[in-house]
Design an enzyme around this catalytic site. Structure first.
Site, short mmCIF file in Angstrom:
data_model
loop_
_atom_site.label_atom_id
_atom_site.label_comp_id
_atom_site.label_asym_id
_atom_site.label_seq_id
_atom_site.Cartn_x
_atom_site.Cartn_y
_atom_site.Cartn_z
N HIS A 226 0.84 -1.21 0.00
CA HIS A 226 0.00 0.00 0.00
C HIS A 226 0.87 1.25 0.00
O HIS A 226 0.44 2.31 0.48
CB HIS A 226 -0.94 0.02 1.21
CG HIS A 226 -1.81 -1.18 1.33
ND1 HIS A 226 -3.05 -1.29 0.74
CD2 HIS A 226 -1.59 -2.36 1.97
CE1 HIS A 226 -3.57 -2.47 1.02
NE2 HIS A 226 -2.71 -3.15 1.75
N SER A 356 16.77 18.56 -17.27
CA SER A 356 15.96 19.78 -17.14
C SER A 356 16.61 20.92 -17.89
O SER A 356 17.84 21.04 -17.93
CB SER A 356 15.81 20.16 -15.66
OG SER A 356 15.15 21.41 -15.53
#
Length: 501
Positions: A226, A356
């Site tokens: 989870h 980037s």
């Protein structure tokens, strides 16, 4: 209007549009004096009449007419080349078999030679038609017939467009219909691509993941369920799941092949085999098998082979499952490699390129992003293939080009992305052992090892208190008087939490 005239008109229109967008008056005057050279043409006929086609192209009137009627998508949407090459294999096989049923050997040899050139990719430029045409693929079948016919005529010293001595329908398409040739080409194309590209790529990725599972087998880390902390496992065990996913992916794809190897050839228009001779279907399938080295056989029921494409839907179902596996594996590795300082940072991924245009030094998990985008595309293709497969009306499915286009795209993307992901990511993954150990020591879920000794409720109390106070498990266990440091050290050992006792 001929296909050539239309092309010339579009060229002039584009030139005029450039002037209108701001060319100088001088340039405009200069353009007005420019003469666009007229392309050489020849005239060809189909049952609708006469059309002009480029003299340097082998295709004929039906191909030119299809170009006029289906201006959808442009060159990027052309019929996949593997389908064209598969047609070449089929047409050669049919010509060889038809010599047993009355086709002149001289014509068959010329057809076979021209078909070989199609298979080898030497005539790719002569197949301009787009996927978005008749749902039976009739125009593409005739495109192939016309190209092979004219090339065979040329080989025999005849005149292009004369249909003599090799006729596109009577000779190249002998004992065939578009309704059985196109599905046959679909199966040949996909069968070849799966075997030559996809399966080797999946096996390559599987081997790379297996190597990493072995390399990481002694590195103990915290598990996550989870997306929350769970009990420990080894990094090798985590990677072993990916290996098994690839094992199962390979097995699933391979399990679809027996149905894919069944060919519709010999069914002709509706599956009855009208205008063929007994034994043609079996002999063609055997010849295709010999030419490809793959175990193609004639379909036991030609009605199903024309009207439904469940075999290709099944293949793509397996491809979709491969995509699901790729999505899971790509995301796991992406997240385990997040950071480098503020993420999980359990893995270091290869640094392949700047990440980037504004943040100096940034490097991104680009291979993970690429393979998960491929997975998304394949999942989308699954919808298209399912819709296409469900549109078999009575004796013929009429979404054939759409089905094969998407199956081939998925096959190619999965294969190429698997190789790219292997070469530029998986092979270079490094485990950050110190950070893995640090994260594991801080996990509260190690308390699970205490369940057999102090019970679930006491173990939960220790974990919750440690989480609330920002302390360690051992500190709270001793403080609460539930056990001693010695007992904690004896019972909470990650290396003893990796499997059944």
């Amino acid at each position: 209007m001929s296909a050539v005239s239309m092309l010339q008109g579009e060229m002039l229109a584009r030139g005029g549009a450039v002037i209108a967008r701001g060319a100088s008056l001088a340039t405009a005057r200069n353009f007005s004096r420019t003469t666009v050279p007229m392309a050489k043409i020849r005239k060809e006929r189909d049952t609708f009449g006469e059309l002009e086609v480029p003299a340097d192209k082998y295709y004929g009137a039906q191909t030119a007419r299809s170009q006029m009627n289906f201006k959808i998508g442009g060159p990027e949407e052309r019929m996949p080349i593997p389908v064209i090459h598969a047609f070449g294999i089929l047409k050669k096989a049919a010509a060889l078999v038809n010599t047993e049923f009355g086709l002149d050997k001289k014509l068959a040899d010329a057809i076979s030679q021209a078909a070989d050139e199609v298979v080898d990719g030497k005539l790719d430029e002569h197949f301009p038609l787009v996927t978005w045409q008749t749902g039976s693929g009739t125009q593409s079948n005739m495109n192939v017939n016309e190209v092979i016919s004219n090339r065979a005529i040329e080989i025999l010293g005849g005149e292009l467009g004369s249909k003599k001595p090799v006729h596109p329908n009577d000779h190249v398409n002998m004992s065939q219909s578009s309704n059985d040739t196109f599905p046959t080409a679909m199966h040949i194309a996909v069968g070849r691509e799966v075997n030559s590209r996809l399966l080797p790529a999946l096996k390559k990725l599987r081997t790379a993941l297996h190597n990493k599972a072995e390399e990481f087998k002694d590195i103990i880390k915290i598990g996550r369920t989870h997306t929350q902390d769970a009990v420990p496992l080894t990094l090798g065990q985590e990677f072993s799941a990916y290996v098994t996913q690839l094992d199962n992916s390979i097995a699933r794809v391979e399990s679809t092949l027996p149905r894919l190897y069944q060919l519709a050839a010999g069914g002709t228009a509706v599956g009855t085999g009208l205008n063929t001779r007994k034994g043609f279907a079996e002999k063609v399938a055997a010849t295709v098998s010999e030419l490809t080295g793959l175990p193609f056989v004639t379909a036991p029921n030609k009605f199903e082979a024309l009207a439904a494409h469940d075999a290709l839907v099944e293949v793509h179902g397996a491809l979709n499952t491969v995509a699901v596996s790729f999505m899971k594996i790509g995301n796991d590795i992406r997240f385990l490699g997040s950071g480098p300082r503020c993420g999980l940072g359990e893995l270091s991924l290869p640094e392949n390129e700047p990440g980037s245009s504004i943040m100096p030094g940034k490097v991104n998990p680009t291979q993970c992003e690429a393979i998960t985008m491929v997975a998304a595309q394949v999942m989308g293709n699954q919808v298209a293939v399912s819709v296409g497969g469900s549109n078999g009306h009575f004796e013929l499915n009429v979404f054939k080009p759409l089905i094969v286009r998407n199956v081939l795209q998925s096959t190619r993307l999965l294969a190429d992305s698997a190789v790219s992901f292997t070469d530029h990511c998986v092979d270079g993954i490094v485990a950050n052992k110190d950070n893995i150990a640090k994260i594991m020591r801080e996990s509260l879920m190690l308390v699970t090892a205490l369940n057999p000794h102090i019970g679930y409720d006491n173990a939960a109390k220790i974990a919750k208190t440690a989480h609330k106070n920002g302390t360690t498990l051992v500190q709270e266990a001793v403080k609460l008087g539930i056990l001693t440091e010695e007992q904690f050290a004896q019972w909470v050992k990650p290396e003893n939490m990796l499997g059944p006792k």
